[in-house]
Design a protein around this motif. Structure first.
Motif, PDB file in Angstrom:
ATOM      1  N   VAL A 191       0.848  -1.370  -0.160  1.00  0.00           N
ATOM      2  CA  VAL A 191       0.013  -0.074  -0.041  1.00  0.00           C
ATOM      3  C   VAL A 191       0.797   1.234  -0.025  1.00  0.00           C
ATOM      4  CG1 VAL A 191      -1.426   1.605   1.576  1.00  0.00           C
ATOM      5  CG2 VAL A 191      -2.067  -1.120   0.956  1.00  0.00           C
ATOM      6  N   GLU A 192       2.087   1.183   0.585  1.00  0.00           N
ATOM      7  CA  GLU A 192       3.022   2.364   0.699  1.00  0.00           C
ATOM      8  C   GLU A 192       3.559   2.459  -0.598  1.00  0.00           C
ATOM      9  OE1 GLU A 192       4.252   2.551   5.270  1.00  0.00           O
ATOM     10  OE2 GLU A 192       5.214   0.853   4.047  1.00  0.00           O
ATOM     11  N   ARG A 193       3.760   1.497  -1.420  1.00  0.00           N
ATOM     12  CA  ARG A 193       4.221   1.693  -2.953  1.00  0.00           C
ATOM     13  C   ARG A 193       3.309   1.871  -3.910  1.00  0.00           C
ATOM     14  NH1 ARG A 193       9.253  -0.313  -3.292  1.00  0.00           N
ATOM     15  NH2 ARG A 193      10.339  -1.331  -1.561  1.00  0.00           N
ATOM     16  N   HIS A 194       2.056   1.430  -3.680  1.00  0.00           N
ATOM     17  CA  HIS A 194       0.974   1.583  -4.514  1.00  0.00           C
ATOM     18  C   HIS A 194      -0.388   2.054  -3.853  1.00  0.00           C
ATOM     19  CE1 HIS A 194       3.728  -0.944  -6.821  1.00  0.00           C
ATOM     20  NE2 HIS A 194       3.819  -0.104  -7.624  1.00  0.00           N
ATOM     21  N   LEU A 195      -0.466   3.253  -3.893  1.00  0.00           N
ATOM     22  CA  LEU A 195      -1.598   3.506  -3.158  1.00  0.00           C
ATOM     23  C   LEU A 195      -3.020   3.497  -3.739  1.00  0.00           C
ATOM     24  CD1 LEU A 195      -0.623   7.597  -2.280  1.00  0.00           C
ATOM     25  CD2 LEU A 195      -0.929   5.421  -0.544  1.00  0.00           C
ATOM     26  N   ASN A 223      -1.484  12.073  -7.203  1.00  0.00           N
ATOM     27  CA  ASN A 223      -0.741  13.028  -6.694  1.00  0.00           C
ATOM     28  C   ASN A 223      -0.029  12.647  -5.454  1.00  0.00           C
ATOM     29  OD1 ASN A 223      -1.537  14.962  -8.418  1.00  0.00           O
ATOM     30  ND2 ASN A 223      -3.409  15.976  -7.206  1.00  0.00           N
ATOM     31  N   LEU A 224      -0.579  12.039  -4.484  1.00  0.00           N
ATOM     32  CA  LEU A 224       0.115  11.373  -3.315  1.00  0.00           C
ATOM     33  C   LEU A 224       1.145  10.539  -3.765  1.00  0.00           C
ATOM     34  CD1 LEU A 224      -2.532  11.114  -0.654  1.00  0.00           C
ATOM     35  CD2 LEU A 224      -0.612  12.626  -0.520  1.00  0.00           C
ATOM     36  N   GLN A 225       0.758   9.569  -4.855  1.00  0.00           N
ATOM     37  CA  GLN A 225       1.980   8.509  -5.183  1.00  0.00           C
ATOM     38  C   GLN A 225       3.178   9.146  -5.897  1.00  0.00           C
ATOM     39  OE1 GLN A 225       0.975   4.964  -5.151  1.00  0.00           O
ATOM     40  NE2 GLN A 225       2.982   5.248  -5.207  1.00  0.00           N
ATOM     41  N   TYR A 226       2.749  10.331  -6.475  1.00  0.00           N
ATOM     42  CA  TYR A 226       3.867  11.138  -7.149  1.00  0.00           C
ATOM     43  C   TYR A 226       4.861  11.484  -6.047  1.00  0.00           C
ATOM     44  CZ  TYR A 226       6.875  14.773  -9.432  1.00  0.00           C
ATOM     45  OH  TYR A 226       7.655  15.320  -9.750  1.00  0.00           O
ATOM     46  N   ILE A 227       4.308  11.985  -4.949  1.00  0.00           N
ATOM     47  CA  ILE A 227       5.151  12.497  -3.757  1.00  0.00           C
ATOM     48  C   ILE A 227       5.786  11.267  -3.142  1.00  0.00           C
ATOM     49  CG2 ILE A 227       4.969  13.460  -1.492  1.00  0.00           C
ATOM     50  CD1 ILE A 227       2.681  15.170  -2.334  1.00  0.00           C
ATOM     51  N   ASP A 229       6.648   8.532  -4.629  1.00  0.00           N
ATOM     52  CA  ASP A 229       7.662   7.968  -5.488  1.00  0.00           C
ATOM     53  C   ASP A 229       8.761   8.658  -5.585  1.00  0.00           C
ATOM     54  OD1 ASP A 229       5.992   5.958  -5.991  1.00  0.00           O
ATOM     55  OD2 ASP A 229       5.263   6.793  -8.079  1.00  0.00           O
ATOM     56  N   GLU A 230       8.759  10.038  -5.539  1.00  0.00           N
ATOM     57  CA  GLU A 230       9.710  11.007  -5.335  1.00  0.00           C
ATOM     58  C   GLU A 230      10.463  11.180  -4.066  1.00  0.00           C
ATOM     59  OE1 GLU A 230      10.358  15.820  -7.018  1.00  0.00           O
ATOM     60  OE2 GLU A 230       8.679  15.361  -5.481  1.00  0.00           O
ATOM     61  N   ARG A 231      10.107  10.890  -3.097  1.00  0.00           N
ATOM     62  CA  ARG A 231      10.767  10.704  -1.913  1.00  0.00           C
ATOM     63  C   ARG A 231      11.721   9.402  -1.959  1.00  0.00           C
ATOM     64  NH1 ARG A 231      10.952   7.879   2.959  1.00  0.00           N
ATOM     65  NH2 ARG A 231       9.199   6.589   2.377  1.00  0.00           N
ATOM     66  N   ASP A 234      14.624  10.035  -4.165  1.00  0.00           N
ATOM     67  CA  ASP A 234      15.537  10.929  -3.474  1.00  0.00           C
ATOM     68  C   ASP A 234      16.396  10.221  -2.682  1.00  0.00           C
ATOM     69  OD1 ASP A 234      14.768  13.125  -5.146  1.00  0.00           O
ATOM     70  OD2 ASP A 234      13.505  13.808  -3.707  1.00  0.00           O
ATOM     71  N   GLN A 235      15.665   9.305  -1.889  1.00  0.00           N
ATOM     72  CA  GLN A 235      16.529   8.369  -0.865  1.00  0.00           C
ATOM     73  C   GLN A 235      17.458   7.567  -1.608  1.00  0.00           C
ATOM     74  OE1 GLN A 235      14.310   5.486   1.806  1.00  0.00           O
ATOM     75  NE2 GLN A 235      14.374   7.538   3.157  1.00  0.00           N
ATOM     76  N   THR A 236      16.914   6.789  -2.787  1.00  0.00           N
ATOM     77  CA  THR A 236      17.823   5.970  -3.195  1.00  0.00           C
ATOM     78  C   THR A 236      18.870   6.820  -3.690  1.00  0.00           C
ATOM     79  OG1 THR A 236      16.008   4.531  -3.855  1.00  0.00           O
ATOM     80  CG2 THR A 236      18.144   4.400  -5.110  1.00  0.00           C
ATOM     81  N   THR A 237      18.703   7.877  -4.475  1.00  0.00           N
ATOM     82  CA  THR A 237      20.000   8.782  -4.888  1.00  0.00           C
ATOM     83  C   THR A 237      21.015   9.010  -3.823  1.00  0.00           C
ATOM     84  OG1 THR A 237      18.382   9.678  -6.697  1.00  0.00           O
ATOM     85  CG2 THR A 237      20.448  10.917  -6.283  1.00  0.00           C
TER      86      THR A 237
END
Length: 270
Positions: A191-195, A223-227, A229-231, A234-237
């Protein structure tokens, strides 16, 4: 752990192991068997082949016990998977006769099992993993990383097992990776990966108890999924920038296959 099993515990210690490191000038006391005669002839001086020692390691497993890990939309909670992963690492390390220790953390260091080896030590460590009741609910990676810098020897390999729901730990992460190898094991629920698209839903933060009305309509979930995924990206980077390998574990899949493939890849890269 050495390359014959999972390979991921390799931290570069100078020695006479099987992994080649470099050719360098001969020093008094070097084993004559490691003289590289061809390179020595070309250079006009004695040169030796230096290898990396992969044995008698110290492994520190850091397990996140904050409240966010006690969540699950599948059969098992994130905390269940993370405990199993901790146990698997401890069992393999013990089989390889490595010293293995444990740190349970939230926004404080809650429990420490100093590194050691042997059956009795392993059983004590596993009992702590599966029976400990956390005191705190929130997460602070800075507390963990600074504790590692101050409390454990530099050649220990560190596994951090967490959902990594936390921010602003880059500086303390730099301190840790400057001294030792760090591997991040990131466990997130499906659920945290795919809302899900579920309309408007009340949600509660398990760490702060804050209640929020979530917009999980089609557009809101997107919109929440985009946020999210971006987090994650960024963490992986951030981890890659600091040479931290990331093993992503999913709660709806058998982590053993992912675990094996991860360490096989590390063996090839070494």
């Amino acid at each position: 752990m050495n390359g014959s099993s999972a390979g991921g515990y390799v931290v570069k210690q100078k020695g006479s192991g099987f992994e080649f490191d470099q050719i360098r000038a001969y020093e008094y006391g070097d084993d004559i068997r490691f003289v590289d005669w061809n390179s020595s002839a070309r250079a006009g001086k004695l040169l030796v082949r230096q290898y990396l020692d992969e044995k008698n390691r110290t492994i520190m497993i850091c397990l996140d016990v904050s409240a966010s890990t006690f969540f699950g939309s599948q059969q098992l909670l994130k905390s269940d998977i993370m405990q199993q992963m901790t146990a698997a690492l401890a069992l393999i390390a013990n089989a390889e006769q490595d010293n293995v220790g444990l740190i349970l953390f939230s926004d404080v260091v809650e429990k420490v099992v100093p590194p050691s080896r042997g059956y009795t030590h392993l059983m004590n460590l596993l009992e702590v993993v599966f029976s400990y009741t956390p005191v705190q609910k929130q997460t602070d990676f800075n507390v963990l990383f600074l504790y590692l810098v101050e409390s454990f020897k530099k050649d220990a390999a560190v596994f951090v097992i967490s959902d990594f729901i936390g921010d602003n730990f880059e500086q303390s992460l730099k301190y840790v990776v400057a001294q030792r190898e760090v591997i991040a094991v990131r466990c997130l629920d499906e659920v945290e990966r795919h809302l899900p698209k579920a309309g408007y839903v009340w949600g509660q933060d398990p760490e702060t108890h804050e209640i929020t009305l979530l917009d999980l309509s089609k557009s809101g979930a997107r919109n929440l999924q985009y946020i999210l995924d971006e987090r994650l990206q960024d963490q992986t980077t951030l981890f890659r920038q600091h040479d931290v390998d990331v093993l992503d574990i999913k709660t709806d899949e058998d982590f053993i296959k992912t675990f094996i493939l991860f360490f096989k890849r590390r063996m090839i890269q070494r």
